[in-house]
Design a protein around this motif. Structure first.
Motif, PDB file in Angstrom:
ATOM      1  N   PHE A  84      -5.788   5.930  11.381  1.00  0.00           N
ATOM      2  CA  PHE A  84      -6.537   5.023  10.500  1.00  0.00           C
ATOM      3  C   PHE A  84      -6.018   5.102   9.067  1.00  0.00           C
TER       4      PHE A  84
ATOM      5  N   LEU B 137      -2.702   3.447   8.901  1.00  0.00           N
ATOM      6  CA  LEU B 137      -2.909   2.000   9.066  1.00  0.00           C
ATOM      7  C   LEU B 137      -3.493   1.402   7.788  1.00  0.00           C
TER       8      LEU B 137
ATOM      9  N   LEU C 208      -2.830  -1.888   3.234  1.00  0.00           N
ATOM     10  CA  LEU C 208      -3.057  -2.190   1.812  1.00  0.00           C
ATOM     11  C   LEU C 208      -1.754  -2.549   1.117  1.00  0.00           C
TER      12      LEU C 208
ATOM     13  N   THR D  39      -1.343  -6.169   1.484  1.00  0.00           N
ATOM     14  CA  THR D  39      -2.232  -6.942   0.608  1.00  0.00           C
ATOM     15  C   THR D  39      -1.888  -6.760  -0.877  1.00  0.00           C
TER      16      THR D  39
ATOM     17  N   ALA E 161      -8.483  -4.231  16.252  1.00  0.00           N
ATOM     18  CA  ALA E 161      -7.490  -4.175  17.327  1.00  0.00           C
ATOM     19  C   ALA E 161      -7.240  -5.585  17.882  1.00  0.00           C
TER      20      ALA E 161
ATOM     21  N   TYR F 151      -3.673  -7.305  17.292  1.00  0.00           N
ATOM     22  CA  TYR F 151      -2.711  -7.625  18.363  1.00  0.00           C
ATOM     23  C   TYR F 151      -2.415  -9.128  18.410  1.00  0.00           C
TER      24      TYR F 151
ATOM     25  N   HIS G  97      -8.922  -9.892  10.057  1.00  0.00           N
ATOM     26  CA  HIS G  97      -8.236  -8.594   9.993  1.00  0.00           C
ATOM     27  C   HIS G  97      -8.209  -8.066   8.550  1.00  0.00           C
ATOM     28  N   GLY G  98      -7.892  -8.940   7.617  1.00  0.00           N
ATOM     29  CA  GLY G  98      -7.803  -8.520   6.214  1.00  0.00           C
ATOM     30  C   GLY G  98      -9.159  -8.123   5.650  1.00  0.00           C
TER      31      GLY G  98
ATOM     32  N   GLY H  41     -10.653  -5.147   7.465  1.00  0.00           N
ATOM     33  CA  GLY H  41      -9.800  -3.994   7.127  1.00  0.00           C
ATOM     34  C   GLY H  41     -10.198  -3.361   5.801  1.00  0.00           C
TER      35      GLY H  41
HETATM   36  C1  HEM Z   1      -5.074  -1.832  16.742  1.00  0.00           C
HETATM   37  C2  HEM Z   1      -5.061  -1.763  15.455  1.00  0.00           C
HETATM   38  C3  HEM Z   1      -4.279  -2.642  14.511  1.00  0.00           C
HETATM   39  C4  HEM Z   1      -3.288  -3.564  14.737  1.00  0.00           C
HETATM   40  C5  HEM Z   1      -2.684  -3.965  16.058  1.00  0.00           C
HETATM   41  C6  HEM Z   1      -2.903  -4.118  13.455  1.00  0.00           C
HETATM   42  C7  HEM Z   1      -1.925  -5.080  13.237  1.00  0.00           C
HETATM   43  C8  HEM Z   1      -1.688  -5.698  12.037  1.00  0.00           C
HETATM   44  C9  HEM Z   1      -0.717  -6.745  11.829  1.00  0.00           C
HETATM   45  C10 HEM Z   1       0.212  -7.287  12.899  1.00  0.00           C
HETATM   46  C11 HEM Z   1      -0.801  -7.112  10.535  1.00  0.00           C
HETATM   47  C12 HEM Z   1      -0.013  -8.223   9.859  1.00  0.00           C
HETATM   48  C13 HEM Z   1       1.171  -7.612   9.264  1.00  0.00           C
HETATM   49  C14 HEM Z   1       2.066  -8.610   8.637  1.00  0.00           C
HETATM   50  O1  HEM Z   1       1.572  -9.565   8.011  1.00  0.00           O
HETATM   51  O2  HEM Z   1       3.253  -8.403   8.754  1.00  0.00           O
HETATM   52  C15 HEM Z   1      -1.805  -6.309   9.895  1.00  0.00           C
HETATM   53  C16 HEM Z   1      -2.173  -6.393   8.571  1.00  0.00           C
HETATM   54  C17 HEM Z   1      -3.130  -5.591   7.983  1.00  0.00           C
HETATM   55  N1  HEM Z   1      -3.826  -4.567   8.582  1.00  0.00           N
HETATM   56 FE1  HEM Z   1      -3.720  -4.058  10.518  1.00  0.00          FE
HETATM   57  N2  HEM Z   1      -3.670  -3.537  12.501  1.00  0.00           N
HETATM   58  C18 HEM Z   1      -4.521  -2.621  13.103  1.00  0.00           C
HETATM   59  C19 HEM Z   1      -5.432  -1.800  12.496  1.00  0.00           C
HETATM   60  C20 HEM Z   1      -5.707  -1.788  11.160  1.00  0.00           C
HETATM   61  C21 HEM Z   1      -6.662  -0.898  10.514  1.00  0.00           C
HETATM   62  C22 HEM Z   1      -7.478   0.151  11.226  1.00  0.00           C
HETATM   63  C23 HEM Z   1      -6.672  -1.222   9.196  1.00  0.00           C
HETATM   64  C24 HEM Z   1      -7.477  -0.641   8.098  1.00  0.00           C
HETATM   65  C25 HEM Z   1      -7.664   0.633   8.002  1.00  0.00           C
HETATM   66  C26 HEM Z   1      -5.743  -2.321   9.013  1.00  0.00           C
HETATM   67  C27 HEM Z   1      -5.528  -2.949   7.826  1.00  0.00           C
HETATM   68  C28 HEM Z   1      -4.686  -4.017   7.654  1.00  0.00           C
HETATM   69  C29 HEM Z   1      -4.562  -4.730   6.404  1.00  0.00           C
HETATM   70  C30 HEM Z   1      -5.333  -4.449   5.106  1.00  0.00           C
HETATM   71  C31 HEM Z   1      -3.595  -5.710   6.620  1.00  0.00           C
HETATM   72  C32 HEM Z   1      -3.080  -6.701   5.597  1.00  0.00           C
HETATM   73  C33 HEM Z   1      -3.915  -7.941   5.599  1.00  0.00           C
HETATM   74  C34 HEM Z   1      -3.279  -8.946   4.677  1.00  0.00           C
HETATM   75  O3  HEM Z   1      -3.116  -8.648   3.485  1.00  0.00           O
HETATM   76  O4  HEM Z   1      -2.946  -9.996   5.163  1.00  0.00           O
HETATM   77  N3  HEM Z   1      -5.169  -2.637  10.222  1.00  0.00           N
HETATM   78  N4  HEM Z   1      -2.328  -5.450  10.832  1.00  0.00           N
END
Ligand code: HEM
Length: 335
Positions: A138, A141, A146, A149, A243, A247, A269-270, A273
């Motif tokens: 976590f 991640l 961050l 973002t 999740a 995905y 997600h954002g 998150g």
């Molecule tokens: C199974 C769990 C997770 C998967 C499969 C996943 C996958 C992804 C993917 C594919 C992206 C987009 C990346 C990109 O634009 O290149 C992303 C962005 C992001 N993820 Fe995750 N993530 C997971 C868990 C988490 C967790 C637990 C957090 C927070 C602690 C988190 C926080 C974020 C944030 C803040 C962004 C950027 C959002 C933005 O600015 O657009 N993610 N994640």
């Protein structure tokens, strides 16, 4: 007459030459001749105003590639570059300030009855392994998310673009791969701790008395109090939301998803998150600085008996009753 014919021949020759010159010039090739490349009919802005999008036809099977610009794309970009940053900044800075003020006012919650010198097993090896696997995933991640973002406005100005690219690439790999232990951890937590996290009447009483956090009371609680149950459900439901949407983002456009679905997944997600990180900051605070003796539960797995009686009196009774003896408790050397 001969002179007249000769003059006519010259005029005709000049006309043919001029016509050929104009016909082969690039301007002529653009049909129709009166088209001006700057005319409103061929301007992007005009197309956007009239059609609300810039799109054409493509011969490849992926028809969505024909859309070059669409209004939702700009709304999404505004969300990503402005709105999400505001939500994230308010949630994260707000939580840090709140915890700092709380710490200054309330201080660390001490063990009122001192240490018993005897411990009781609170979390076994499997539970602690799952907790730390999920927690470490976590944190990475969270940091790598961050960076997506906030990296560009906050980190990029501090370093050269290549260094920022290298860091972001490494973090992106970490974000992709650590999603797997994180998801597995959430599933394990659900199975291991569901039965202890079903809300019941003791939670109402616990909440009425401020949970011993706002006031100085020690309301009775089973294995998990209402506050911990809240964290459990936020982690399980928030983790599931992260999740699923994560995905969807990692494997884009599968299962018939379109660009609007992708944008919705990214927004959820954002937002979830950054709120999730803010909640976990409070969880980390209470498990370390905020409460004496709490960290041991996830450190060694054993907590002082007095700590357990103060914070989870009903659970201690159940545990003692279960074994009929002190099988789950043991003496620790006096400090
Ligand atoms: C199974 C769990 C997770 C998967 C499969 C996943 C996958 C992804 C993917 C594919 C992206 C987009 C990346 C990109 O634009 O290149 C992303 C962005 C992001 N993820 Fe995750 N993530 C997971 C868990 C988490 C967790 C637990 C957090 C927070 C602690 C988190 C926080 C974020 C944030 C803040 C962004 C950027 C959002 C933005 O600015 O657009 N993610 N994640």
């Amino acid at each position: 007459m001969t002179r007249l014919l000769a003059r006519l021949g010259h005029i005709l020759g000049a006309a043919v030459f001029l016509f050929t010159l104009v016909a082969v010039s690039p301007g002529w090739a653009q049909q129709p001749s009166k088209d001006n490349p700057n005319a409103s009919a061929v301007q992007e802005q005009q197309l956007l105003r009239e059609l609300n999008r810039v799109q054409g036809l493509v011969s490849i099977p992926d028809t969505k590639e024909g859309t070059l610009i669409q209004p939702q794309g700009r709304e999404w970009r505004h969300f990503h570059e402005v709105t999400l940053r505001w939500i994230g900044a308010i949630a994260l800075i707000g939580m840090v300030v709140l915890l700092a003020v709380f710490y200054l006012v309330r201080g660390s919650i001490k063990l009122a009855s001192g240490r018993a010198g005897r411990t009781i097993l609170r979390f076994d090896t499997l539970e602690r392994t799952v907790h730390w696997m999920t927690a470490v995933s976590f944190i990475i991640l969270g940091i790598s998310g961050l960076n997506i973002t906030f990296g560009k406005p906050l980190l990029l100005p501090l370093m050269d673009p290549q260094t920022f690219t290298n860091i972001s690439e490494a973090l992106k790999y970490a974000h992709n791969y650590l999603s797997f232990p994180f998801t597995i951890g959430i599933l394990f937590m659900l199975v291991m701790w569901l039965k202890d996290n079903i809300p019941d009447s003791t939670d109402v009483e616990w909440l009425k008395e401020g949970g011993g956090i706002v006031g100085h009371a020690h309301p009775p609680a089973r294995r998990f109090n209402a506050g911990q149950k809240g964290i459990f459900w936020i982690v399980v439901l928030g983790g599931a939301a992260m999740a699923i949407t994560g995905y969807v983002l990692m494997f884009p456009f599968y299962a018939g998803l379109n660009i609007a679905n992708m944008q919705a997944a990214q927004i959820v997600h954002g937002v979830v998150g950054v709120l999730f990180i803010a909640v976990i900051l409070a969880h980390i605070y209470i498990g370390t600085l905020g409460m004496e003796g709490a960290f041991e539960a996830m450190g060694s797995g054993e907590v002082d008996l007095n700590w357990a009686k103060e914070h989870h009196s009903l659970w201690v009774k159940e545990e003692m009753g279960k074994t009929g003896s002190s099988a789950h408790t043991r003496m620790t050397p006096a400090e």
